[in-house]
Design a protein around this motif. Structure first.
Motif, PDB file in Angstrom:
ATOM      1  N   LEU A 191     -10.832   1.142   0.740  1.00  0.00           N
ATOM      2  CA  LEU A 191      -9.573   1.860   0.724  1.00  0.00           C
ATOM      3  C   LEU A 191      -9.779   3.306   0.293  1.00  0.00           C
ATOM      4  CD1 LEU A 191      -6.619   1.107   1.306  1.00  0.00           C
ATOM      5  CD2 LEU A 191      -6.317   0.741  -1.144  1.00  0.00           C
ATOM      6  N   ALA A 234      -8.242  -2.251   2.744  1.00  0.00           N
ATOM      7  CA  ALA A 234      -7.954  -2.766   1.397  1.00  0.00           C
ATOM      8  C   ALA A 234      -8.633  -4.109   1.173  1.00  0.00           C
ATOM      9  CB  ALA A 234      -6.444  -2.892   1.202  1.00  0.00           C
ATOM     10  N   ALA A 251      -3.017   0.397  -3.968  1.00  0.00           N
ATOM     11  CA  ALA A 251      -2.699  -0.979  -3.588  1.00  0.00           C
ATOM     12  C   ALA A 251      -2.148  -1.741  -4.788  1.00  0.00           C
ATOM     13  CB  ALA A 251      -3.943  -1.682  -3.057  1.00  0.00           C
ATOM     14  N   THR A 274      -5.340   0.366   7.482  1.00  0.00           N
ATOM     15  CA  THR A 274      -5.463   0.581   6.041  1.00  0.00           C
ATOM     16  C   THR A 274      -5.420  -0.742   5.295  1.00  0.00           C
ATOM     17  OG1 THR A 274      -4.330   2.697   6.320  1.00  0.00           O
ATOM     18  CG2 THR A 274      -4.541   1.883   4.075  1.00  0.00           C
ATOM     19  N   LEU A 331       0.846  -1.191   0.000  1.00  0.00           N
ATOM     20  CA  LEU A 331       0.000   0.000   0.000  1.00  0.00           C
ATOM     21  C   LEU A 331       0.881   1.239   0.000  1.00  0.00           C
ATOM     22  CD1 LEU A 331      -2.604  -1.073   2.716  1.00  0.00           C
ATOM     23  CD2 LEU A 331      -2.775  -1.346   0.240  1.00  0.00           C
TER      24      LEU A 331
END
Length: 211
Positions: free
Chosen positions: A52, A47, A58, A43, A10
């Protein structure tokens, strides 16, 4: 129902939050994600769930039951989430809070029966009409879990759900939550700062590393 993560990374702009992550979570297994504050643990859960923030990019691959999660919308991924805050609606009764986990197609009688059964399982029998504000922290946490499970998720994500509880209640809730995940035979991912959570989960544990 296995959750597979391969080389997931990420980034915000040109800054990568953590080194690429690979993780396999089998049915009924609880995988633990640990790491320093601000590295992107929450986070990462966003995702997987499909929530997100647009500012985060990503890369890598995530599959659930062999399906590519990137090809699915958040509502079709079948991923449930539990947070540190039980997030019960204060203007609704406890039973009506749990009703949000049930499919809309269920008729009124079936919905009520399903909710009553979930409350009994959570040790909350007879509290359908209860005001959430009158419940203890442990009762709220159990209700939050049962609401998530009523939606019949294919996987469950947990963002530090035990961190606000005292030590005795934390041990109780760990046992309660992990037992239900295993009984439902779904993969789960737990984000935590507490090594005791990882020890109790008895599943794979990943320590996120800064890039």
């Amino acid at each position: 129902m296995s959750l597979e993560i391969r080389d997931l990374s990420l980034s915000i702009g040109k800054r990568r939050l953590f080194q690429p992550l690979s993780l396999s979570v089998a049915r009924g297994e609880v995988a633990t994600i640990m790491g320093p504050s601000g590295i992107g643990k929450s986070t990462l859960l966003a995702a997987i769930a499909g929530h997100l923030d647009p500012s985060v990019t990503a890369t890598g691959h995530m599959t659930l039951e062999g399906q590519d999660l990137a090809a699915l919308t958040p509502e079709t991924r079948g991923v449930g989430m539990i947070f540190q805050d039980p997030c019960l609606f204060p203007h609704l009764s406890l039973g009506d809070n749990l009703a949000f986990g049930l499919r809309a197609s269920a008729d009124r009688t079936a919905r009520r029966a399903g909710i009553e059964a979930a409350l009994e399982t959570a040790g909350l029998a007879g509290l359908y009409e209860a005001d959430p504000d009158t419940l203890s922290g442990g009762q709220k946490s159990r209700a939050s879990l049962m609401r998530s499970l009523l939606a019949e998720p294919r996987a469950l994500l947990m963002d530090e759900p035990f961190s606000a509880l005292d030590m005795e209640l934390r041990d109780e809730m760990r046992r309660f939550v992990f037992a239900h995940i295993r009984a439902r035979n779904i993969p789960a991912v737990l984000v935590t700062h507490d090594p005791a959570d990882a020890e109790a989960a008895h599943g794979p544990c990943c320590q996120l590393q800064r890039d």
